[in-house]
Scaffold this active site. Structure first.
Site, PDB file in Angstrom:
ATOM      1  N   TYR A  88      -0.932  -0.710  10.257  1.00 38.37           N
ATOM      2  CA  TYR A  88      -1.134  -1.346   8.943  1.00 38.37           C
ATOM      3  C   TYR A  88       0.131  -1.201   8.092  1.00 38.37           C
ATOM      4  CZ  TYR A  88      -3.241  -2.049   4.301  1.00 38.37           C
ATOM      5  OH  TYR A  88      -3.534  -2.490   3.037  1.00 38.37           O
ATOM      6  N   SER A 131       0.849  -1.190   0.000  1.00 40.55           N
ATOM      7  CA  SER A 131       0.000   0.000   0.000  1.00 40.55           C
ATOM      8  C   SER A 131       0.886   1.242   0.000  1.00 40.55           C
ATOM      9  CB  SER A 131      -0.856  -0.019   1.265  1.00 40.55           C
ATOM     10  OG  SER A 131      -1.378   1.268   1.509  1.00 40.55           O
ATOM     11  N   SER A 132       0.346   2.343  -0.522  1.00 37.29           N
ATOM     12  CA  SER A 132       1.159   3.574  -0.574  1.00 37.29           C
ATOM     13  C   SER A 132       1.389   4.162   0.820  1.00 37.29           C
ATOM     14  CB  SER A 132       0.486   4.604  -1.474  1.00 37.29           C
ATOM     15  OG  SER A 132      -0.789   4.933  -0.974  1.00 37.29           O
ATOM     16  N   CYS A 133       0.664   3.678   1.847  1.00 36.05           N
ATOM     17  CA  CYS A 133       0.857   4.234   3.192  1.00 36.05           C
ATOM     18  C   CYS A 133       2.136   3.722   3.855  1.00 36.05           C
ATOM     19  CB  CYS A 133      -0.352   3.985   4.077  1.00 36.05           C
ATOM     20  SG  CYS A 133      -0.566   2.272   4.477  1.00 36.05           S
ATOM     21  N   HIS A 155     -13.019   3.180   2.919  1.00 41.07           N
ATOM     22  CA  HIS A 155     -12.144   4.239   2.434  1.00 41.07           C
ATOM     23  C   HIS A 155     -13.002   5.428   2.006  1.00 41.07           C
ATOM     24  CE1 HIS A 155      -9.200   0.899   2.057  1.00 41.07           C
ATOM     25  NE2 HIS A 155      -8.392   1.839   2.486  1.00 41.07           N
ATOM     26  N   LYS A 211       2.649  -4.079   6.459  1.00 37.82           N
ATOM     27  CA  LYS A 211       2.940  -4.169   5.013  1.00 37.82           C
ATOM     28  C   LYS A 211       4.447  -4.070   4.750  1.00 37.82           C
ATOM     29  CE  LYS A 211      -1.106  -4.826   3.255  1.00 37.82           C
ATOM     30  NZ  LYS A 211      -1.381  -6.083   2.536  1.00 37.82           N
TER      31      LYS A 211
HETATM   32  O1  GFB Z   1      -9.480   6.467   2.227  1.00 37.58           O
HETATM   33  P1  GFB Z   1      -9.231   7.102   3.530  1.00 37.58           P
HETATM   34  O2  GFB Z   1     -10.123   6.726   4.643  1.00 37.58           O
HETATM   35  O3  GFB Z   1      -7.772   6.826   4.074  1.00 37.58           O
HETATM   36  O4  GFB Z   1      -9.306   8.695   3.282  1.00 37.58           O
HETATM   37  P2  GFB Z   1      -6.335   7.401   3.690  1.00 37.58           P
HETATM   38  C1  GFB Z   1      -9.182   9.556   4.348  1.00 37.58           C
HETATM   39  C2  GFB Z   1      -9.274  11.003   3.901  1.00 37.58           C
HETATM   40  O5  GFB Z   1     -10.581  11.281   3.399  1.00 37.58           O
HETATM   41  C3  GFB Z   1      -9.068  11.905   5.101  1.00 37.58           C
HETATM   42  C4  GFB Z   1     -11.270  12.185   4.276  1.00 37.58           C
HETATM   43  O6  GFB Z   1      -8.543  13.150   4.693  1.00 37.58           O
HETATM   44  C5  GFB Z   1     -10.517  12.058   5.599  1.00 37.58           C
HETATM   45  O7  GFB Z   1     -10.659  13.209   6.414  1.00 37.58           O
HETATM   46  N1  GFB Z   1     -12.684  11.823   4.339  1.00 37.58           N
HETATM   47  C6  GFB Z   1     -13.723  12.684   4.137  1.00 37.58           C
HETATM   48  C7  GFB Z   1     -13.211  10.616   4.632  1.00 37.58           C
HETATM   49  N2  GFB Z   1     -14.890  12.087   4.335  1.00 37.58           N
HETATM   50  C8  GFB Z   1     -14.631  10.787   4.639  1.00 37.58           C
HETATM   51  C9  GFB Z   1     -15.448   9.665   4.923  1.00 37.58           C
HETATM   52  O8  GFB Z   1     -16.685   9.731   4.975  1.00 37.58           O
HETATM   53  N3  GFB Z   1     -14.830   8.480   5.157  1.00 37.58           N
HETATM   54  C10 GFB Z   1     -13.444   8.349   5.096  1.00 37.58           C
HETATM   55  N4  GFB Z   1     -12.893   7.135   5.278  1.00 37.58           N
HETATM   56  N5  GFB Z   1     -12.643   9.427   4.869  1.00 37.58           N
HETATM   57  C11 GFB Z   1      -5.689   4.938   3.760  1.00 37.58           C
HETATM   58  C12 GFB Z   1      -5.158   4.053   4.841  1.00 37.58           C
HETATM   59  O9  GFB Z   1      -5.417   6.215   4.157  1.00 37.58           O
HETATM   60  O10 GFB Z   1      -5.030   4.754   2.531  1.00 37.58           O
HETATM   61  C13 GFB Z   1      -5.082   2.660   4.432  1.00 37.58           C
HETATM   62  O11 GFB Z   1      -5.944   4.214   5.991  1.00 37.58           O
HETATM   63  C14 GFB Z   1      -4.551   2.479   3.014  1.00 37.58           C
HETATM   64  O12 GFB Z   1      -4.238   2.045   5.339  1.00 37.58           O
HETATM   65  C15 GFB Z   1      -5.092   3.470   2.012  1.00 37.58           C
HETATM   66  O13 GFB Z   1      -3.162   2.601   3.037  1.00 37.58           O
HETATM   67  C16 GFB Z   1      -4.352   3.456   0.697  1.00 37.58           C
HETATM   68  O14 GFB Z   1      -6.193   7.658   2.238  1.00 37.58           O
HETATM   69  O15 GFB Z   1      -5.997   8.564   4.579  1.00 37.58           O
END
Ligand code: GFB
Length: 315
Positions: free
Chosen positions: A137, A108-110, A180, A141
């Site tokens: 996580y 994953s890119s994280c 996500h 990875k």
């Molecule tokens: O996809 P996400 O949950 O994870 O996106 P990451 C998070 C971003 O979207 C943050 C905003 O800036 C949140 O504040 N966001 C806005 C929301 N509204 C929402 C919502 O309703 N739900 C969610 N989930 N986010 C992930 C990692 O990071 O990236 C994983 O947690 C994985 O481990 C993946 O590596 C590629 O992009 O921040």
């Protein structure tokens, strides 16, 4: 890859695994093996060993993982590190012990540092501290990448790790707590429109930037890399299509046809400010993503409607 080879897809029901199965089937590969979680618990070493001894797969796509969005990563920190380490240790080691010819591990890119130089090159791994919300996580990875590398060095295996950017597409998780951002926004905006709301609430400031890749593009890249026998460098897989969370929300509102206001809940975390992958390595090998974000969003929304995801997650 040849069609007589036995191919095991771990995690075949997930977003990534199901896309790999779909792409393999479309390419005429029918000698596939997969097991549901109830049939084979990948966190149990004995079960995994028995499965590999009995099945003897030639090739393995390791797409099984505990995954989720920012809230799930930050809440279930113990499960995210424990389950991922167990699954990958068991599968990668069983592959090594049972003469699997090639294994592809999904990272994953994280894994890259929180404040990494952009775009992020493969060589920036382990050059700085990780983002707190998904550190468990990311550490799991990173351990998987290093296990593949160590077995390659010590035992001459042909294992490769790929690092996809943020993914989306059919069979995604649309649960608002654990998903996500992209599926969460799609569902929230859809529900807001259906129930004639005046606004939709999104988490954070909307300023973080994310790169999105359709999972069918990822699956094509995975087959491409699997076919590069002997190529074991860790490799990024991205689209170069980067938007802010606010812009993504606006695109989804347009596709769904929702004209209300977008409200930011800044009590929720933003996470990593930016994570754009440098994809020079895979591009130079000859692979390029094809699906434009707008087209992929439309297709995924169509799938969401046709599969009545709204009704399923609501019940
Ligand atoms: O996809 P996400 O949950 O994870 O996106 P990451 C998070 C971003 O979207 C943050 C905003 O800036 C949140 O504040 N966001 C806005 C929301 N509204 C929402 C919502 O309703 N739900 C969610 N989930 N986010 C992930 C990692 O990071 O990236 C994983 O947690 C994985 O481990 C993946 O590596 C590629 O992009 O921040």
């Amino acid at each position: 890859m040849d069609k007589s080879q036995k191919i095991y897809i771990a995690g075949h029901r997930g977003l990534v695994g199901s896309a790999i199965v779909r792409t393999l089937n479309q390419a005429g590969f029918n000698n596939l093996i997969y097991k549901t979680h109830a049939e084979l618990d990948l966190t149990h070493q004995d079960q995994v060993n028995d499965f590999f001894v009995r099945q003897r797969p030639d090739l393995v796509f390791l797409a099984a993982a505990k995954v989720g969005g920012i809230h799930a990563n930050n809440t279930y920190r113990g499960e995210f590190i424990y389950e991922n380490l167990m699954v990958q240790n068991n599968v990668i080691t069983a592959a090594k012990n049972n003469q699997v010819k090639r294994l592809l591990f999904l990272g994953s890119s994280c894994i890259y540092p929180r404040d990494c130089m952009q775009p992020m090159k493969e060589e920036y791994l382990l050059t700085g501290p990780l983002e707190y919300t998904n550190e468990p996580y990311a550490l799991a990875k990173i351990a998987g990448i290093k296990l593949c590398e160590a077995y390659n060095n010590q035992y001459g295996t042909d294992f490769v790790s790929v690092m996809p950017t943020n993914l989306y597409g059919p069979n995604d998780n649309f649960d608002l707590e654990t998903s996500h951002v992209l599926p969460a926004l799609m569902r929230k905006v859809h529900e807001a429109k259906k129930t004639s709301q005046k606004s939709v609430i999104i988490w954070g400031t909307g300023k973080p930037q994310r790169e999105f890749l359709h999972v069918d593009d990822l699956a094509s890249a995975c087959l491409f890399i699997m076919n590069k026998t002997g190529f074991t460098d860790m490799v990024n897989i991205g689209s170069g299509q980067e938007v802010t969370i606010r812009e993504l929300t606006e695109m989804i509102c347009e596709i769904v046809g929702f004209e209300g206001e977008i409200i930011h809940d800044t009590s929720k975390p933003d996470g990593t400010p930016r994570k754009l992958l440098d994809t020079l390595k895979i591009n130079q090998l000859g692979w390029q993503s094809k699906i434009k974000l707008k087209d992929g969003l439309r297709q995924t929304y169509q799938w969401f409607l046709e599969n009545k995801i709204f009704e399923k997650v609501a019940s």
